[in-house]
Design an enzyme around this catalytic site. Structure first.
Site, PDB file in Angstrom:
ATOM      1  N   TYR A   1      27.772  34.832  47.873  1.00  0.00           N
ATOM      2  CA  TYR A   1      26.622  35.097  46.994  1.00  0.00           C
ATOM      3  C   TYR A   1      25.607  33.994  46.877  1.00  0.00           C
ATOM      4  CZ  TYR A   1      29.824  38.910  45.901  1.00  0.00           C
ATOM      5  OH  TYR A   1      30.650  40.377  46.041  1.00  0.00           O
TER       6      TYR A   1
ATOM      7  N   LYS B   1      39.680  33.878  56.182  1.00  0.00           N
ATOM      8  CA  LYS B   1      39.401  34.545  57.516  1.00  0.00           C
ATOM      9  C   LYS B   1      38.739  33.601  58.588  1.00  0.00           C
ATOM     10  CE  LYS B   1      38.938  38.284  59.738  1.00  0.00           C
ATOM     11  NZ  LYS B   1      39.926  38.904  60.116  1.00  0.00           N
TER      12      LYS B   1
ATOM     13  N   ASP C   1      42.008  40.560  55.819  1.00  0.00           N
ATOM     14  CA  ASP C   1      42.265  41.996  56.141  1.00  0.00           C
ATOM     15  C   ASP C   1      43.962  42.024  56.028  1.00  0.00           C
ATOM     16  OD1 ASP C   1      42.514  39.718  58.123  1.00  0.00           O
ATOM     17  OD2 ASP C   1      41.813  41.016  59.811  1.00  0.00           O
TER      18      ASP C   1
ATOM     19  N   ASP D   1      35.780  38.838  44.638  1.00  0.00           N
ATOM     20  CA  ASP D   1      35.407  40.221  44.335  1.00  0.00           C
ATOM     21  C   ASP D   1      36.091  41.582  44.646  1.00  0.00           C
ATOM     22  OD1 ASP D   1      33.567  41.685  42.708  1.00  0.00           O
ATOM     23  OD2 ASP D   1      31.974  41.368  44.022  1.00  0.00           O
TER      24      ASP D   1
ATOM     25  N   ASP E   1      38.909  44.107  42.503  1.00  0.00           N
ATOM     26  CA  ASP E   1      39.079  45.567  42.353  1.00  0.00           C
ATOM     27  C   ASP E   1      40.089  46.216  42.724  1.00  0.00           C
ATOM     28  OD1 ASP E   1      36.399  45.232  41.071  1.00  0.00           O
ATOM     29  OD2 ASP E   1      35.520  46.950  41.979  1.00  0.00           O
TER      30      ASP E   1
END
Ligand code: NAI
Ligand code: MG
Length: 363
Positions: free
Chosen positions: A145, A195, A228, A252, A256
Site C-alpha cells: 500500500y 510469497k 496461497d 489485510d 478478513d
C-alpha cells in the site's frame, strides 16, 4: 479502599471518530461498555467526538480538516467506528482519513485477534470455543500500500499503471519483532506469510529479515508459508496458529479470512498500534460501514466493544480489559441478546446494554 480512591482520578483522553453507516450505531455501545468498565475499575474517560466522515466529505470536500492530524495528536488513543459511503469512492475515504492517521502516528502494527467465542455457529464445525485463538500482526504503514507509481499514456492504447511495493529493513524488522514479542506473551509460535516464490525482490527480503529476527528469539517456534497455501491452512487447520505476521496486503486479506472462519466479521476487533507510544494508537472493529444494514439498528456491536477492550489493555487497564472480554463471552455463552448476524433478533443497543450490565455486576 485507599488504593481504589487514589486510582479513581485516572482519566483517559479519547478521540472518537464514529464515521459512517453502522460506525455511528456501534460506537455508542463501545462507549457504554467502556464507561461501565471505568466505573467498575475506578477510572474515567474524557471523550471528544470528531464528526469526520464521508458526510463531511460530501459537504466540505475533505474527510477531515487539513489540521486533523494535529487535532488528534494530544489524545491517549483514538476510538474509531468505520468509514465508507456508497456515494464516495473507497480510495477517497481510506486515503483521506484512515491511512493518514495510521502513517502519521506510526501505527505500524495492525493487531487483529481471531478467537472462537461461545455459541457462535462457525462455518467450520468441530472446534470447541477457545481451540481457535490466534492473532494476525499486519504491517500497517508500507509494503504493497504505497503511493509510489503512476499512470502513463492515459486514455490511449499504450496506457499503463505502475504500483511500487516498498519493504524497508526498518519497517520489516519492527513488525517482525513485535510479532515475536507478542508470541512470548502467548503460545511462543510465529508464522510468517510470504510469497517469495512468485515475488522475487521484496518477499525474499522479507524472508531474510524474518530469519534474522528469528535468531534473536530462540525460545519461539516458527514456520512460514506462501500466502496461497496459508489461506487454505486458515480454513483446514485454524488451530495451528498463535501469531501470524504478514505484510500490509497479505495481512489485510488474512484478517478478513480469520474472523470469517470463526463466525461473523461483526465480532472482530483490531488495534492500529504505535508500540513506542510516541503517538496515539487507534482501535476499530475490522468491519466497515455496512451500508446494506446501516440505519436499521441491528449491527453487531461486539467488534467495536472488543476493540474497546484492546484499547483498555493499551491504556494499561488490564483488569478492565479482561472484564470486558469476559463479559462478551458470558453474554454469548448464556441466553443473552444476540444480533441477527449471529443467529439472534436483538438490536444493537440491547447487546451493548447486556455487556455493560455484565461488566458492572462482576464480583
Ligand atoms: P463491511 O464490513 O462494511 O460489510 C461486509 C458484510 O458484513 C456486509 O454484509 C455487512 O452487513 C456485514 N457486517 C459488517 N459489520 C457487521 C456488523 N457489525 N454486524 C452485522 N453485520 C456486519 O464491508 P464492505 O461491504 O466491503 O464495505 C462497506 C464500506 O465500508 C465500504 O465503503 C468500505 O470501503 C468500508 N470499509 C471501511 C473499513 C474501515 O473503516 N476500517 C473497513 C472495511 C470496509
Ligand atoms: Mg480489510
Amino acid at each position: 479502599m485507599q488504593a481504589s480512591a487514589s486510582v479513581a482520578h485516572r482519566a483517559h483522553k479519547i478521540a472518537i471518530i464514529a464515521g459512517d453507516g453502522i460506525g455511528r450505531e456501534v460506537v455508542p455501545e463501545g462507549i457504554r461498555v467502556l464507561e461501565a468498565a471505568g466505573r467498575r475499575f475506578g477510572f474515567s474517560f474524557v471523550w471528544r467526538e470528531f464528526d469526520w466522515s464521508c458526510d463531511a466529505y460530501l459537504a466540505t470536500g475533505r474527510m477531515m480538516p487539513a489540521d486533523g492530524i494535529d487535532k488528534l495528536r494530544a489524545f491517549d488513543a483514538i476510538f474509531l467506528g468505520a468509514v465508507g459511503h456508497p456515494r464516495v469512492p473507497d480510495h477517497v475515504s481510506l486515503w483521506g482519513l484512515l491511512i493518514p492517521i495510521r502513517r502519521h502516528f506510526q501505527q505500524y502494527v495492525n493487531l487483529r485477534p481471531v478467537r472462537m467465542l461461545p455459541r457462535i455457529d462457525p462455518p467450520l464445525k468441530g472446534y470447541p470455543p477457545g481451540k481457535i485463538d490466534f492473532c494476525i500482526v499486519r504491517e500497517n504503514t508500507e509494503g504493497e500500500y504505497s503511493e509510489m507509481g503512476g499512470r502513463v499514456f492515459r486514455g490511449t492504447e499504450e496506457e499503463f499503471a505502475l504500483q511500487e511495493t516498498i519493504f524497508t529493513r526498518r519497517g520489516c524488522d519492527r513488525i517482525l519483532r513485535y510479532a515475536f514479542e507478542l508470541a512470548r506473551t502467548r503460545g511462543k509460535h510465529v508464522t510468517s506469510a510470504t510469497k517469495s516464490n512468485g515475488i522475487i525482490h521484496t518477499m525474499p527480503f522479507w524472508d531474510e529479515r524474518f530469519a534474522a529476527v528469528r535468531a534473536e528469539y530462540p525460545d519461539v517456534r516458527t514456520d512460514q508459508f506462501h500466502i496461497d497455501i496459508l489461506t487454505a491452512h486458515f480454513v483446514k487447520h485454524p488451530d495451528w496458529f498463535d501469531v501470524v505476521v504478514a505484510s500490509n496486503l497479505f495481512g489485510d486479506i488474512l484478517s478478513d479470512l480469520g474472523p470469517a472462519v470463526v463466525g461473523s466479521i461483526g465480532i472482530a476487533p483490531s488495534g492500529n498500534i504505535n508500540p513506542e507510544r510516541e503517538f496515539p494508537s487507534m482501535f476499530e472493529p475490522v468491519h466497515g460501514s455496512a451500508p446494506d444494514i446501516a440505519g436499521r439498528g441491528v449491527a453487531n456491536p461486539i467488534g467495536q466493544i472488543w476493540s474497546g477492550a484492546m484499547m483498555l489493555r493499551h491504556l494499561g487497564e488490564e483488569a478492565a480489559a479482561d472484564a470486558v472480554e469476559h463479559a462478551i463471552e458470558s453474554v454469548l455463552a448464556g441466553n443473552g441478546p444476540r444480533t441477527p448476524d449471529i443467529g439472534g433478533n436483538a438490536r444493537t443497543h440491547e447487546v451493548g446494554e447486556a455487556i455493560a450490565i455484565e461488566v458492572s455486576s462482576l464480583p
